[in-house]
Design a protein around this motif. Sequence first.
Motif, mmCIF file in Angstrom:
data_model
loop_
_atom_site.group_PDB
_atom_site.id
_atom_site.type_symbol
_atom_site.label_atom_id
_atom_site.label_comp_id
_atom_site.label_asym_id
_atom_site.label_seq_id
_atom_site.Cartn_x
_atom_site.Cartn_y
_atom_site.Cartn_z
ATOM 1 N N GLY A 1 -1.524 -5.751 -15.051
ATOM 2 C CA GLY A 1 -1.141 -5.936 -16.437
ATOM 3 C C GLY A 1 -1.800 -7.165 -17.037
ATOM 4 O O GLY A 1 -3.017 -7.315 -17.041
ATOM 5 N N GLU A 2 -0.979 -8.092 -17.549
ATOM 6 C CA GLU A 2 -1.517 -9.303 -18.175
ATOM 7 C C GLU A 2 -1.656 -10.466 -17.199
ATOM 8 O O GLU A 2 -1.962 -11.587 -17.617
ATOM 9 N N TYR A 3 -1.458 -10.230 -15.902
ATOM 10 C CA TYR A 3 -1.520 -11.313 -14.921
ATOM 11 C C TYR A 3 -2.702 -11.127 -13.971
ATOM 12 O O TYR A 3 -2.959 -10.035 -13.477
ATOM 13 N N SER A 4 -3.402 -12.234 -13.717
ATOM 14 C CA SER A 4 -4.485 -12.249 -12.747
ATOM 15 C C SER A 4 -4.118 -13.255 -11.657
ATOM 16 O O SER A 4 -3.677 -14.372 -11.959
ATOM 17 N N PHE A 5 -4.292 -12.867 -10.388
ATOM 18 C CA PHE A 5 -3.854 -13.676 -9.254
ATOM 19 C C PHE A 5 -5.042 -14.062 -8.368
ATOM 20 O O PHE A 5 -5.998 -13.295 -8.222
ATOM 21 N N LEU A 6 -4.929 -15.244 -7.757
ATOM 22 C CA LEU A 6 -5.917 -15.704 -6.787
ATOM 23 C C LEU A 6 -5.182 -16.469 -5.694
ATOM 24 O O LEU A 6 -4.421 -17.391 -5.979
ATOM 25 N N LEU A 7 -5.398 -16.056 -4.441
ATOM 26 C CA LEU A 7 -4.888 -16.802 -3.294
ATOM 27 C C LEU A 7 -6.098 -17.375 -2.580
ATOM 28 O O LEU A 7 -6.995 -16.623 -2.163
ATOM 29 N N VAL A 8 -6.154 -18.698 -2.423
ATOM 30 C CA VAL A 8 -7.370 -19.324 -1.911
ATOM 31 C C VAL A 8 -7.026 -20.482 -0.982
ATOM 32 O O VAL A 8 -6.056 -21.204 -1.197
ATOM 33 N N GLY A 9 -7.841 -20.639 0.076
ATOM 34 C CA GLY A 9 -7.664 -21.771 0.982
ATOM 35 C C GLY A 9 -8.071 -21.444 2.408
ATOM 36 O O GLY A 9 -8.001 -20.289 2.846
#
Length: 248
Positions: free
Chosen positions: A222-230
Amino acid sequence: MSSLENTQRFSDEDLTTYLDGEAGQDLANRIEAELETSQELRARLEALTLPIGDIRALWDSKLADAPPMPPLPQAAPRQAPVLPFGLGLAAGIVVMIAFQWNTTPPPPKWSEWQQSAAAYQALYMTETLAGFSPDTQEAQRQLDYIEERFELELASVTDAIGAEYRRSQVLGFEQRPLAQISLLTEDGVPLALCIIRRPVEPDKALRVGAIEGLAAAEWSRGEYSFLLVGGEDKEVVEELAQQFVETI
Protein backbone atom coordinates in the motif's frame (compact mmCIF):
# COMPACT_ATOMS: atom_id res chain seq x y z
CA MET A 1 1.10 28.37 -1.88
CA SER A 2 3.68 29.56 -4.47
CA SER A 3 4.57 27.65 -7.63
CA LEU A 4 8.04 26.90 -6.22
CA GLU A 5 6.56 25.46 -3.05
CA ASN A 6 4.20 23.32 -5.14
CA THR A 7 6.96 21.79 -7.24
CA GLN A 8 9.04 21.03 -4.16
CA ARG A 9 6.29 18.68 -3.05
CA PHE A 10 7.70 16.19 -5.54
CA SER A 11 11.06 14.59 -4.87
CA ASP A 12 13.54 13.71 -7.63
CA GLU A 13 12.60 10.08 -6.94
CA ASP A 14 8.92 10.88 -7.62
CA LEU A 15 9.77 12.67 -10.87
CA THR A 16 12.16 9.94 -12.06
CA THR A 17 9.49 7.32 -11.35
CA TYR A 18 7.04 9.39 -13.43
CA LEU A 19 9.50 9.74 -16.32
CA ASP A 20 10.13 5.97 -16.27
CA GLY A 21 6.38 5.32 -16.51
CA GLU A 22 6.37 3.54 -13.14
CA ALA A 23 4.50 6.11 -11.07
CA GLY A 24 1.19 5.16 -9.47
CA GLN A 25 -1.94 6.69 -10.97
CA ASP A 26 -2.40 9.14 -8.10
CA LEU A 27 1.21 10.42 -8.28
CA ALA A 28 1.07 10.69 -12.09
CA ASN A 29 -2.20 12.65 -11.95
CA ARG A 30 -0.79 15.10 -9.37
CA ILE A 31 2.39 15.67 -11.37
CA GLU A 32 0.49 16.18 -14.64
CA ALA A 33 -1.92 18.61 -12.99
CA GLU A 34 1.03 20.60 -11.62
CA LEU A 35 2.79 20.61 -15.01
CA GLU A 36 -0.12 22.58 -16.51
CA THR A 37 0.71 25.63 -14.38
CA SER A 38 4.26 25.19 -13.04
CA GLN A 39 7.19 26.27 -15.20
CA GLU A 40 9.56 25.28 -12.38
CA LEU A 41 8.29 21.70 -12.39
CA ARG A 42 8.64 21.47 -16.17
CA ALA A 43 12.23 22.68 -15.83
CA ARG A 44 12.96 20.03 -13.18
CA LEU A 45 11.56 17.30 -15.43
CA GLU A 46 13.65 18.52 -18.36
CA ALA A 47 16.77 18.46 -16.16
CA LEU A 48 16.07 14.84 -15.24
CA THR A 49 15.42 13.77 -18.85
CA LEU A 50 18.33 12.28 -20.79
CA PRO A 51 18.86 13.95 -24.22
CA ILE A 52 18.24 10.71 -26.12
CA GLY A 53 17.98 12.47 -29.48
CA ASP A 54 21.37 14.16 -29.09
CA ILE A 55 22.98 10.94 -27.89
CA ARG A 56 21.54 8.98 -30.84
CA ALA A 57 22.73 11.63 -33.32
CA LEU A 58 26.24 11.58 -31.87
CA TRP A 59 26.32 7.78 -31.99
CA ASP A 60 25.10 7.74 -35.61
CA SER A 61 27.82 10.22 -36.62
CA LYS A 62 30.48 8.03 -34.99
CA LEU A 63 29.18 4.99 -36.86
CA ALA A 64 29.23 6.88 -40.15
CA ASP A 65 32.93 7.74 -39.68
CA ALA A 66 33.93 4.22 -38.62
CA PRO A 67 35.85 2.08 -41.15
CA PRO A 68 33.91 -0.81 -42.73
CA MET A 69 34.20 -4.19 -41.03
CA PRO A 70 36.44 -6.59 -42.96
CA PRO A 71 34.75 -9.78 -44.22
CA LEU A 72 34.85 -12.61 -41.76
CA PRO A 73 36.34 -15.95 -42.79
CA GLN A 74 33.82 -18.66 -43.49
CA ALA A 75 34.05 -21.42 -40.93
CA ALA A 76 33.74 -24.95 -42.18
CA PRO A 77 30.60 -26.66 -40.89
CA ARG A 78 31.26 -29.04 -38.07
CA GLN A 79 29.17 -31.95 -36.97
CA ALA A 80 28.17 -31.87 -33.33
CA PRO A 81 30.00 -34.57 -31.37
CA VAL A 82 27.95 -37.47 -30.12
CA LEU A 83 28.44 -37.75 -26.37
CA PRO A 84 28.20 -40.98 -24.41
CA PHE A 85 24.94 -41.28 -22.51
CA GLY A 86 26.48 -40.33 -19.15
CA LEU A 87 28.24 -37.25 -20.48
CA GLY A 88 25.15 -36.18 -22.42
CA LEU A 89 23.02 -36.39 -19.28
CA ALA A 90 25.57 -34.39 -17.27
CA ALA A 91 25.69 -31.71 -19.97
CA GLY A 92 21.89 -31.48 -19.89
CA ILE A 93 21.93 -30.98 -16.13
CA VAL A 94 24.54 -28.22 -16.46
CA VAL A 95 22.35 -26.46 -19.05
CA MET A 96 19.31 -26.70 -16.76
CA ILE A 97 21.25 -25.27 -13.81
CA ALA A 98 22.58 -22.43 -15.97
CA PHE A 99 19.04 -21.67 -17.18
CA GLN A 100 17.70 -21.57 -13.62
CA TRP A 101 20.57 -19.32 -12.57
CA ASN A 102 19.90 -16.93 -15.43
CA THR A 103 16.20 -16.71 -14.54
CA THR A 104 16.86 -15.85 -10.89
CA PRO A 105 15.12 -12.54 -10.05
CA PRO A 106 17.52 -9.58 -10.26
CA PRO A 107 18.69 -7.95 -7.03
CA PRO A 108 16.65 -5.00 -5.77
CA LYS A 109 17.18 -1.58 -7.31
CA TRP A 110 17.60 0.56 -4.22
CA SER A 111 15.86 3.93 -4.01
CA GLU A 112 17.51 7.09 -2.67
CA TRP A 113 15.83 6.85 0.72
CA GLN A 114 16.98 3.25 1.13
CA GLN A 115 20.55 4.17 0.24
CA SER A 116 20.50 7.01 2.79
CA ALA A 117 19.05 4.78 5.53
CA ALA A 118 21.63 2.06 4.81
CA ALA A 119 24.52 4.55 4.85
CA TYR A 120 23.37 5.71 8.28
CA GLN A 121 23.02 2.12 9.52
CA ALA A 122 26.56 1.34 8.29
CA LEU A 123 27.84 3.57 11.11
CA TYR A 124 26.26 1.31 13.74
CA MET A 125 28.17 -1.31 15.72
CA THR A 126 27.27 -3.47 18.70
CA GLU A 127 28.38 -0.77 21.14
CA THR A 128 26.05 1.75 19.49
CA LEU A 129 23.03 -0.07 20.91
CA ALA A 130 24.66 -1.57 24.02
CA GLY A 131 23.39 1.28 26.19
CA PHE A 132 19.80 0.92 24.98
CA SER A 133 17.78 -1.80 26.66
CA PRO A 134 14.34 -0.36 27.44
CA ASP A 135 11.89 -2.19 29.68
CA THR A 136 8.55 -3.29 28.28
CA GLN A 137 6.79 -0.05 29.23
CA GLU A 138 9.43 2.22 27.69
CA ALA A 139 9.65 0.11 24.52
CA GLN A 140 5.88 0.31 24.12
CA ARG A 141 5.94 4.09 24.67
CA GLN A 142 8.51 4.50 21.89
CA LEU A 143 6.58 2.27 19.50
CA ASP A 144 3.29 4.00 20.33
CA TYR A 145 4.77 7.24 19.03
CA ILE A 146 5.85 5.58 15.76
CA GLU A 147 2.47 3.87 15.41
CA GLU A 148 0.61 7.15 15.87
CA ARG A 149 2.87 9.01 13.44
CA PHE A 150 2.70 6.34 10.73
CA GLU A 151 -0.76 4.87 11.47
CA LEU A 152 0.73 1.38 11.52
CA GLU A 153 0.55 -1.52 14.02
CA LEU A 154 4.07 -2.41 15.23
CA ALA A 155 3.51 -4.49 18.36
CA SER A 156 5.07 -7.56 16.74
CA VAL A 157 8.47 -5.83 16.55
CA THR A 158 9.18 -6.57 20.20
CA ASP A 159 8.26 -10.24 19.69
CA ALA A 160 10.65 -10.86 16.81
CA ILE A 161 12.50 -14.17 16.98
CA GLY A 162 16.27 -13.78 16.68
CA ALA A 163 16.55 -10.06 17.44
CA GLU A 164 15.89 -7.85 20.45
CA TYR A 165 14.23 -4.43 20.30
CA ARG A 166 16.54 -1.62 21.43
CA ARG A 167 15.08 1.73 20.39
CA SER A 168 13.13 3.64 17.75
CA GLN A 169 13.32 7.15 16.36
CA VAL A 170 11.88 9.29 13.57
CA LEU A 171 14.40 10.55 11.01
CA GLY A 172 13.62 12.48 7.85
CA PHE A 173 14.19 12.12 4.11
CA GLU A 174 13.23 14.97 1.76
CA GLN A 175 10.77 16.38 4.26
CA ARG A 176 9.13 12.99 4.80
CA PRO A 177 9.27 11.16 8.15
CA LEU A 178 11.32 7.97 8.13
CA ALA A 179 10.99 5.54 11.04
CA GLN A 180 14.10 3.69 12.21
CA ILE A 181 13.54 0.80 14.63
CA SER A 182 16.84 -0.55 15.96
CA LEU A 183 17.28 -4.23 16.80
CA LEU A 184 20.21 -6.30 18.03
CA THR A 185 20.59 -9.94 17.00
CA GLU A 186 21.62 -12.71 19.38
CA ASP A 187 25.14 -12.42 17.92
CA GLY A 188 25.27 -8.68 18.61
CA VAL A 189 24.68 -7.51 15.04
CA PRO A 190 22.77 -4.20 14.81
CA LEU A 191 19.83 -4.14 12.41
CA ALA A 192 17.39 -1.42 11.47
CA LEU A 193 13.80 -1.75 10.34
CA CYS A 194 13.09 1.41 8.35
CA ILE A 195 9.64 2.55 7.19
CA ILE A 196 8.58 5.42 4.98
CA ARG A 197 5.19 6.38 3.55
CA ARG A 198 4.72 6.91 -0.18
CA PRO A 199 1.91 7.35 -2.69
CA VAL A 200 -0.14 4.17 -2.90
CA GLU A 201 1.40 1.80 -5.45
CA PRO A 202 1.19 -1.94 -6.19
CA ASP A 203 2.63 -4.12 -3.42
CA LYS A 204 6.20 -5.34 -3.82
CA ALA A 205 7.16 -8.83 -2.63
CA LEU A 206 10.11 -9.42 -0.31
CA ARG A 207 13.48 -9.18 -2.07
CA VAL A 208 16.93 -9.61 -0.54
CA GLY A 209 20.23 -8.10 -1.60
CA ALA A 210 23.13 -5.95 -0.38
CA ILE A 211 23.38 -2.19 0.02
CA GLU A 212 26.26 -0.10 1.40
CA GLY A 213 28.04 -3.37 2.18
CA LEU A 214 25.15 -4.55 4.39
CA ALA A 215 22.61 -7.34 3.93
CA ALA A 216 19.18 -5.90 3.23
CA ALA A 217 15.59 -6.90 2.48
CA GLU A 218 12.87 -4.67 1.05
CA TRP A 219 9.14 -4.98 0.51
CA SER A 220 6.17 -2.66 0.27
CA ARG A 221 2.45 -2.71 0.93
CA GLY A 222 0.00 0.00 0.00
CA GLU A 223 1.41 3.37 1.08
CA TYR A 224 4.25 1.85 3.15
CA SER A 225 7.74 0.91 1.99
CA PHE A 226 9.95 -1.20 4.29
CA LEU A 227 13.69 -1.86 4.53
CA LEU A 228 15.46 -4.20 6.95
CA VAL A 229 19.21 -3.64 6.83
CA GLY A 230 22.32 -4.59 8.80
CA GLY A 231 25.15 -7.09 9.13
CA GLU A 232 26.37 -9.30 6.31
CA ASP A 233 24.25 -12.43 6.74
CA LYS A 234 21.45 -12.29 4.15
CA GLU A 235 19.76 -15.40 5.55
CA VAL A 236 19.38 -13.82 9.00
CA VAL A 237 17.98 -10.64 7.46
CA GLU A 238 15.60 -12.56 5.19
CA GLU A 239 14.24 -14.73 8.03
CA LEU A 240 13.62 -11.72 10.24
CA ALA A 241 12.12 -9.71 7.38
CA GLN A 242 9.73 -12.58 6.62
CA GLN A 243 8.42 -12.34 10.19
CA PHE A 244 7.71 -8.63 9.72
CA VAL A 245 6.08 -9.21 6.32
CA GLU A 246 3.61 -11.53 8.02
CA THR A 247 2.95 -9.46 11.14
CA ILE A 248 3.16 -5.76 10.25
